[in-house]
Design a protein around this motif. Structure first.
Motif, PDB file in Angstrom:
ATOM      1  N   ASP A   1      -0.709 -16.687  -4.866  1.00  0.00           N
ATOM      2  CA  ASP A   1      -1.099 -15.497  -4.102  1.00  0.00           C
ATOM      3  C   ASP A   1      -0.991 -14.253  -4.976  1.00  0.00           C
ATOM      4  O   ASP A   1      -1.705 -13.273  -4.771  1.00  0.00           O
ATOM      5  CB  ASP A   1      -0.189 -15.340  -2.878  1.00  0.00           C
TER       6      ASP A   1
ATOM      7  N   ASN B   1      -7.222   0.849  -5.294  1.00  0.00           N
ATOM      8  CA  ASN B   1      -6.375  -0.335  -5.160  1.00  0.00           C
ATOM      9  C   ASN B   1      -5.637  -0.694  -6.449  1.00  0.00           C
ATOM     10  O   ASN B   1      -5.281  -1.846  -6.661  1.00  0.00           O
ATOM     11  CB  ASN B   1      -7.200  -1.527  -4.678  1.00  0.00           C
TER      12      ASN B   1
ATOM     13  N   GLY C   1     -13.474  -7.249  -4.210  1.00  0.00           N
ATOM     14  CA  GLY C   1     -12.426  -7.690  -3.307  1.00  0.00           C
ATOM     15  C   GLY C   1     -11.792  -9.013  -3.710  1.00  0.00           C
ATOM     16  O   GLY C   1     -10.888  -9.504  -3.025  1.00  0.00           O
ATOM     17  N   LYS C   2     -12.268  -9.614  -4.810  1.00  0.00           N
ATOM     18  CA  LYS C   2     -11.638 -10.843  -5.300  1.00  0.00           C
ATOM     19  C   LYS C   2     -10.162 -10.574  -5.578  1.00  0.00           C
ATOM     20  O   LYS C   2      -9.293 -11.387  -5.261  1.00  0.00           O
ATOM     21  CB  LYS C   2     -12.342 -11.307  -6.584  1.00  0.00           C
TER      22      LYS C   2
ATOM     23  N   ASP D   1      -9.251 -15.897  -3.369  1.00  0.00           N
ATOM     24  CA  ASP D   1      -9.847 -14.645  -2.905  1.00  0.00           C
ATOM     25  C   ASP D   1      -8.740 -13.757  -2.331  1.00  0.00           C
ATOM     26  O   ASP D   1      -7.908 -14.215  -1.545  1.00  0.00           O
ATOM     27  CB  ASP D   1     -10.889 -14.920  -1.821  1.00  0.00           C
ATOM     28  N   GLY D   2      -8.729 -12.502  -2.762  1.00  0.00           N
ATOM     29  CA  GLY D   2      -7.715 -11.576  -2.278  1.00  0.00           C
ATOM     30  C   GLY D   2      -6.406 -11.639  -3.043  1.00  0.00           C
ATOM     31  O   GLY D   2      -5.385 -11.113  -2.579  1.00  0.00           O
TER      32      GLY D   2
ATOM     33  N   GLY E   1       0.509  -3.882   4.835  1.00  0.00           N
ATOM     34  CA  GLY E   1       0.317  -4.887   3.796  1.00  0.00           C
ATOM     35  C   GLY E   1       1.293  -6.029   3.967  1.00  0.00           C
ATOM     36  O   GLY E   1       2.303  -5.899   4.667  1.00  0.00           O
TER      37      GLY E   1
ATOM     38  N   ASN F   1       0.814  -1.221   0.000  1.00  0.00           N
ATOM     39  CA  ASN F   1       0.000   0.000   0.000  1.00  0.00           C
ATOM     40  C   ASN F   1       0.845   1.267   0.000  1.00  0.00           C
ATOM     41  O   ASN F   1       0.480   2.279   0.608  1.00  0.00           O
ATOM     42  CB  ASN F   1      -0.949   0.011   1.204  1.00  0.00           C
TER      43      ASN F   1
ATOM     44  N   THR G   1      -7.258  -8.094  -4.473  1.00  0.00           N
ATOM     45  CA  THR G   1      -6.941  -7.096  -3.445  1.00  0.00           C
ATOM     46  C   THR G   1      -6.364  -5.835  -4.069  1.00  0.00           C
ATOM     47  O   THR G   1      -6.757  -4.710  -3.727  1.00  0.00           O
ATOM     48  CB  THR G   1      -5.947  -7.672  -2.429  1.00  0.00           C
ATOM     49  N   ALA G   2      -5.419  -6.013  -4.993  1.00  0.00           N
ATOM     50  CA  ALA G   2      -4.789  -4.863  -5.645  1.00  0.00           C
ATOM     51  C   ALA G   2      -4.267  -5.295  -7.011  1.00  0.00           C
ATOM     52  O   ALA G   2      -3.961  -6.467  -7.240  1.00  0.00           O
ATOM     53  CB  ALA G   2      -3.670  -4.294  -4.797  1.00  0.00           C
TER      54      ALA G   2
ATOM     55  N   TYR H   1      -3.399 -10.893  -5.707  1.00  0.00           N
ATOM     56  CA  TYR H   1      -2.788  -9.683  -6.274  1.00  0.00           C
ATOM     57  C   TYR H   1      -2.486  -9.974  -7.748  1.00  0.00           C
ATOM     58  O   TYR H   1      -1.921 -11.020  -8.078  1.00  0.00           O
ATOM     59  CB  TYR H   1      -1.499  -9.317  -5.537  1.00  0.00           C
TER      60      TYR H   1
ATOM     61  N   LEU I   1     -11.803  -6.112  -8.589  1.00  0.00           N
ATOM     62  CA  LEU I   1     -11.302  -5.151  -7.601  1.00  0.00           C
ATOM     63  C   LEU I   1     -12.441  -4.629  -6.730  1.00  0.00           C
ATOM     64  O   LEU I   1     -12.293  -4.467  -5.514  1.00  0.00           O
ATOM     65  CB  LEU I   1     -10.615  -3.990  -8.313  1.00  0.00           C
TER      66      LEU I   1
END
Length: 388
Positions: free
Chosen positions: A196, A266, A247-248, A222-223, A132, A101, A250-251, A225, A244
């Motif tokens: 991830d 994000n 929230g699936k 889920d989440g 983060g 972040n 994160t960024a 990047y 985005l």
């Protein structure tokens, strides 16, 4: 004198490769022998009769009319690896800033009154919102293990990440080299389900347009990047924005943001900056110059995206270079004409790439234009060059 048209700036290191007694480089040349281009779209240009080659000073060739060039026997080159380190570095930076972040935290600090920043209390209290995760120990899935993707794999491995990669076009020799620091998977779904972080390093072509869309994003954790410093349309950008918002994802870190993505908190973005370093410009410009010269003067081809790669030292005499249809009987017909003329072939190389083939004849003496004209009449011959 060979005329080379430049559509964008060419680094001095690249220009210096050309012998100014044999080559003229300018942006106002008509009907050039060769073209050097960075990012200017060439789809509408006239492909003149003298044009022998186009070199993309970089990797992607989606701005070049490759199919039309192939039809006219014009070689399209790129410069793989010349900007690979530059892209790798910004990809790593974008990925880390997205996860930590960094830009959101910076903008928040900039919004504070000066006295609160100096006192430090507000900063210390508010920074909790921007914590983060570290990248160490995370699994990164790399789509494409070419010049850039393989460098990313090595760097991420050295940073303590678990690296998995997918590339169905990877040569077997490269698989053995990469196994030291990346687990290569044969099913692309493994990348989406186990990573991830997912980063994209594949070329943009019609096959890869929208390569990662809603279906692929739905398979991801889920989440997750998501990172894209390859080309924007490789992703379905609407699907990325939707993920985005839910929230699936994160960024998202990208070099090709859409206007809507630029407004999303994000998304970490830059303006197609990944290859934009002085070092990358020099590397690619020098590579582009050498490829142009070797093809124009010797007919040798390396790093072509549309023609067979053929490169070997010339004999003492003339060289004939022929682009032709890749079909039975073509080589035999050409050698019959050479033999009928009484000319001894010193070296012969024939290679193909899908529907097109490239044949080089080397002689120990001069050969007449009449032989060249005879070869041109063969059905299936696209272009003949006589290099003396």
């Amino acid at each position: 004198m060979y005329n080379i048209k430049t559509y964008d700036s060419v680094a001095k290191a690249g220009r210096d490769v050309f012998d100014d007694k044999k080559y003229k480089l300018s942006d106002d040349i008509t009907n050039p022998d060769g073209i050097l281009v960075h990012s200017t779209p060439l789809h509408g240009i006239e492909l003149g009769e003298n044009l022998k080659s186009i070199v993309r000073i970089g990797a992607g060739v989606n701005t070049i009319p490759v199919d039309k060039c192939t039809e006219k026997g014009i070689v399209v080159f790129n410069c793989p690896g010349g900007n690979a380190n530059a892209v790798k570095e910004l990809t790593l930076a974008g990925m880390i800033m997205a996860m930590r972040n960094g830009f959101k935290a910076m903008e928040w600090v900039k919004s504070l009154p000066d006295e609160e920043v100096e006192a430090g209390k507000t900063v210390e209290k508010g920074k909790e919102a921007f914590r983060g995760p570290e990248i160490m120990g995370k699994t990164i899935g790399i789509l494409g293990l070419g010049a850039i993707g393989s460098r990313m794999a090595r760097a991420c491995h050295d940073l303590g990440m678990k690296v998995i990669g997918y590339d169905p076009y990877l040569p077997h020799m490269r698989v053995a080299e990469l196994k030291e620091y990346v687990t290569i998977v044969v099913n692309v779904e493994t990348i989406y389900k186990d990573s991830d972080i997912v980063t994209v390093h594949i070329p943009l072509n019609e096959q890869n347009r929208g390569f990662v869309g809603k279906k692929e994003i739905d398979m991801m954790k889920d989440g997750v990047y998501l990172v894209n410093y390859a080309r924007g349309p490789i992703l379905d950008n609407d699907a990325v924005l939707d993920a985005l918002n839910t929230g699936k994802i994160t960024a998202f870190a990208t070099d090709f943001p859409t206007p809507a993505q630029m407004q999303h908190p994000n998304v970490v973005f830059s303006p197609h900056l990944a290859a934009g370093t002085p070092e990358a410009d020099e590397n690619c410009s020098v590579m582009a110059a050498r490829q142009t010269i070797d093809y124009i003067e010797n007919g040798n081809i390396s790093n072509s995206v549309n023609m067979p790669n053929v490169s070997f030292a010339r004999a003492d005499g003339d060289r004939i270079c022929i682009f032709h249809a890749n079909k039975v009987g073509m080589l035999g017909h050409m050698t019959e004409l050479v033999s009928a003329g009484g000319y001894n072939i010193e070296n012969l190389v024939n290679k193909s790439r899908q529907d097109i083939a490239y044949t080089i004849f080397d002689f120990d003496t001069e050969v007449p234009e009449s032989l060249i004209n005879q070869i041109k009449t063969i059905d299936g011959v696209i272009r003949v060059r006589h290099i003396k």
